[in-house]
Design a protein around this motif. Structure first.
Motif, mmCIF file in Angstrom:
data_model
loop_
_atom_site.group_PDB
_atom_site.id
_atom_site.type_symbol
_atom_site.label_atom_id
_atom_site.label_comp_id
_atom_site.label_asym_id
_atom_site.label_seq_id
_atom_site.Cartn_x
_atom_site.Cartn_y
_atom_site.Cartn_z
ATOM 1 N N SER A 95 0.810 -1.224 0.000
ATOM 2 C CA SER A 95 0.000 0.000 0.000
ATOM 3 C C SER A 95 0.840 1.270 0.000
ATOM 4 O O SER A 95 0.350 2.346 0.340
ATOM 5 C CB SER A 95 -0.936 0.005 1.218
ATOM 6 O OG SER A 95 -1.815 -1.100 1.179
ATOM 7 N N GLN A 96 2.107 1.158 -0.390
ATOM 8 C CA GLN A 96 2.924 2.353 -0.478
ATOM 9 C C GLN A 96 2.473 3.211 -1.660
ATOM 10 O O GLN A 96 1.821 2.734 -2.588
ATOM 11 C CB GLN A 96 4.392 1.968 -0.616
ATOM 12 C CG GLN A 96 4.932 1.272 0.624
ATOM 13 C CD GLN A 96 6.401 0.917 0.517
ATOM 14 O OE1 GLN A 96 7.012 1.091 -0.531
ATOM 15 N NE2 GLN A 96 6.952 0.402 1.595
ATOM 16 N N SER A 97 2.835 4.485 -1.612
ATOM 17 C CA SER A 97 2.268 5.447 -2.562
ATOM 18 C C SER A 97 2.535 5.076 -4.012
ATOM 19 O O SER A 97 1.669 5.269 -4.878
ATOM 20 C CB SER A 97 2.793 6.857 -2.276
ATOM 21 O OG SER A 97 4.201 6.916 -2.433
ATOM 22 N N ALA A 123 -1.496 -3.678 5.460
ATOM 23 C CA ALA A 123 -0.295 -2.862 5.351
ATOM 24 C C ALA A 123 0.531 -2.984 6.636
ATOM 25 O O ALA A 123 0.118 -3.625 7.605
ATOM 26 C CB ALA A 123 -0.678 -1.406 5.094
ATOM 27 N N ALA A 127 -3.594 -1.542 8.269
ATOM 28 C CA ALA A 127 -4.724 -1.034 7.488
ATOM 29 C C ALA A 127 -4.979 -1.946 6.299
ATOM 30 O O ALA A 127 -4.060 -2.490 5.688
ATOM 31 C CB ALA A 127 -4.441 0.384 7.012
ATOM 32 N N ILE A 129 -6.365 -2.834 2.380
ATOM 33 C CA ILE A 129 -6.191 -2.143 1.100
ATOM 34 C C ILE A 129 -7.331 -1.168 0.872
ATOM 35 O O ILE A 129 -7.123 -0.065 0.326
ATOM 36 C CB ILE A 129 -6.063 -3.153 -0.066
ATOM 37 C CG1 ILE A 129 -5.730 -2.424 -1.367
ATOM 38 C CG2 ILE A 129 -7.321 -3.995 -0.206
ATOM 39 C CD1 ILE A 129 -4.423 -1.681 -1.352
ATOM 40 N N GLN A 131 -8.910 0.579 3.159
ATOM 41 C CA GLN A 131 -8.645 1.757 3.973
ATOM 42 C C GLN A 131 -7.527 2.606 3.368
ATOM 43 O O GLN A 131 -7.613 3.844 3.351
ATOM 44 C CB GLN A 131 -8.250 1.340 5.389
ATOM 45 C CG GLN A 131 -8.125 2.505 6.368
ATOM 46 C CD GLN A 131 -9.450 3.191 6.629
ATOM 47 O OE1 GLN A 131 -10.448 2.539 6.948
ATOM 48 N NE2 GLN A 131 -9.480 4.508 6.468
ATOM 49 N N CYS A 132 -6.504 1.972 2.838
ATOM 50 C CA CYS A 132 -5.392 2.727 2.246
ATOM 51 C C CYS A 132 -5.836 3.488 0.997
ATOM 52 O O CYS A 132 -5.448 4.650 0.801
ATOM 53 C CB CYS A 132 -4.248 1.781 1.914
ATOM 54 S SG CYS A 132 -3.440 1.065 3.371
ATOM 55 N N ASP A 135 -8.048 6.384 2.231
ATOM 56 C CA ASP A 135 -7.334 7.469 2.914
ATOM 57 C C ASP A 135 -6.624 8.401 1.937
ATOM 58 O O ASP A 135 -6.569 9.615 2.156
ATOM 59 C CB ASP A 135 -6.316 6.886 3.901
ATOM 60 C CG ASP A 135 -6.970 6.297 5.142
ATOM 61 O OD1 ASP A 135 -8.185 6.528 5.341
ATOM 62 O OD2 ASP A 135 -6.270 5.602 5.895
ATOM 63 N N GLN A 136 -6.059 7.859 0.875
ATOM 64 C CA GLN A 136 -5.308 8.727 -0.040
ATOM 65 C C GLN A 136 -6.220 9.659 -0.847
ATOM 66 O O GLN A 136 -5.733 10.611 -1.459
ATOM 67 C CB GLN A 136 -4.436 7.898 -0.983
ATOM 68 C CG GLN A 136 -5.155 7.248 -2.146
ATOM 69 C CD GLN A 136 -4.215 6.770 -3.240
ATOM 70 O OE1 GLN A 136 -3.067 7.174 -3.323
ATOM 71 N NE2 GLN A 136 -4.706 5.876 -4.085
#
Length: 304
Positions: A95-97, A123, A127, A129, A131-132, A135-136
């Motif tokens: 889930s990194q940017s 993550a 969290a 996937i 939620q990630c 959130d972004q």
């Protein structure tokens, strides 16, 4: 090892709706849409290999699988704009940017008739996937929330080691391949064909993890194609003396696992076209069936 199945109706596409990948007419075809790690690097020095962060599309027996949603996902989405009732399966390695930043710009997610199945594991902060991705897209990071996406989004959380069956004939095997990044590797099997996608191989951090080493071997053993990464850690340009350190992990894995073809992706932001041209020559001297990923690369998986 546990399993779960995803059942869904078949989607039939006519030739007028075909994307570039489908027009290749292969039963198992792979296309590269993003090749960078860490951050997108569009510039005059990266035109030949590309500057978008990672995204790989596989068209397998009429089913569309997408691995990672870096900025390359935007261009993939644009290529699908003429599809009706699009169905796709999106698999995230972490889930990194640089793996998720293209998702808010994936045009098919905004079309009500489309169906997207999204897969990921927890993550490093636990969290999901969902939620990630949610959130972004919150203010102040993004102007519109995930809820504006009108397609049917079905989120599927899995634990490393689970096997995902897509209509029984396409099998996706998962394993944890990097403990620090909580990164997942994937293997896609259909009939006698197989592709492994492992883009977070680490030289040191998991060297003493027997379970991770076993999972990596199981995912890659005898595959027709391995898509992998170089193992860099510092944010500095590479020199010739660093070649072995950064590329030997993937090359050794390909040799030890009996991989038929190796494609190296996740290029470092500082690796310009000329540097990568030199790397291409060097890796082929070690593994003849190896090449560097570039945006637009299409590979048919066959036994030829």
């Amino acid at each position: 090892m546990s399993n779960f199945e995803i059942s869904h109706p078949q989607i039939h596409l006519n030739q007028a709706e075909a994307s570039p990948l489908e027009s290749q007419m292969g039963n198992f075809t792979v296309q590269i849409w993003g090749v960078r790690g860490l951050i997108a690097t569009p510039s005059s020095d990266t035109r030949r290999y590309g500057g978008n962060t990672t995204c790989v599309e596989m068209f397998v027996a009429g089913k569309r699988l997408i691995f990672d949603g870096g900025t390359g996902l935007r261009n993939l989405g644009k290529s699908l704009r003429n599809h009706n009732k699009l169905e796709a399966h999106l698999f995230f390695t972490n889930s990194q940017s640089n793996r998720i930043q293209g998702f808010p710009f994936f045009a098919p997610a905004f079309i009500p008739e489309n169906h997207l199945y999204i897969y990921g594991t927890a993550a490093s902060n636990s969290a999901s996937i969902k939620q990630c991705l949610y959130d972004q897209m919150l203010q102040p990071h993004f102007p519109y929330p995930l809820q504006v996406m009108q397609s049917e989004l079905k989120f599927n959380h899995f634990n490393p080691g689970q096997v995902i069956n897509i209509n029984d004939d396409v099998i996706v095997t998962t394993a944890l391949i990097n403990q620090n990044q909580k990164s997942i590797g994937y293997r896609v099997n259909w009939q006698d064909y197989s592709v492994a996608y492992l883009t977070d191989l680490s030289k040191e951090s998991d060297a003493h993890s027997e379970s991770i080493a076993k999972g990596i071997l199981e995912l890659t053993q005898g595959v027709d194609l391995l898509i992998s990464n170089a193992t860099y850690i510092e944010l500095t340009p590479r020199k010739d003396k660093d070649f072995d350190f950064h590329w030997e992990t993937a090359l050794n894995l390909a040799n030890n696992s009996g991989v038929k073809k190796l494609v190296l992706s996740q290029h470092h932001p500082d690796d310009d076209d000329d540097f990568l041209d030199d790397v291409q020559v060097k890796i082929q001297s070690v593994f003849a069936k190896a090449e560097l990923a570039h945006e637009g690369l299409i590979i048919k998986i066959d036994k030829g």
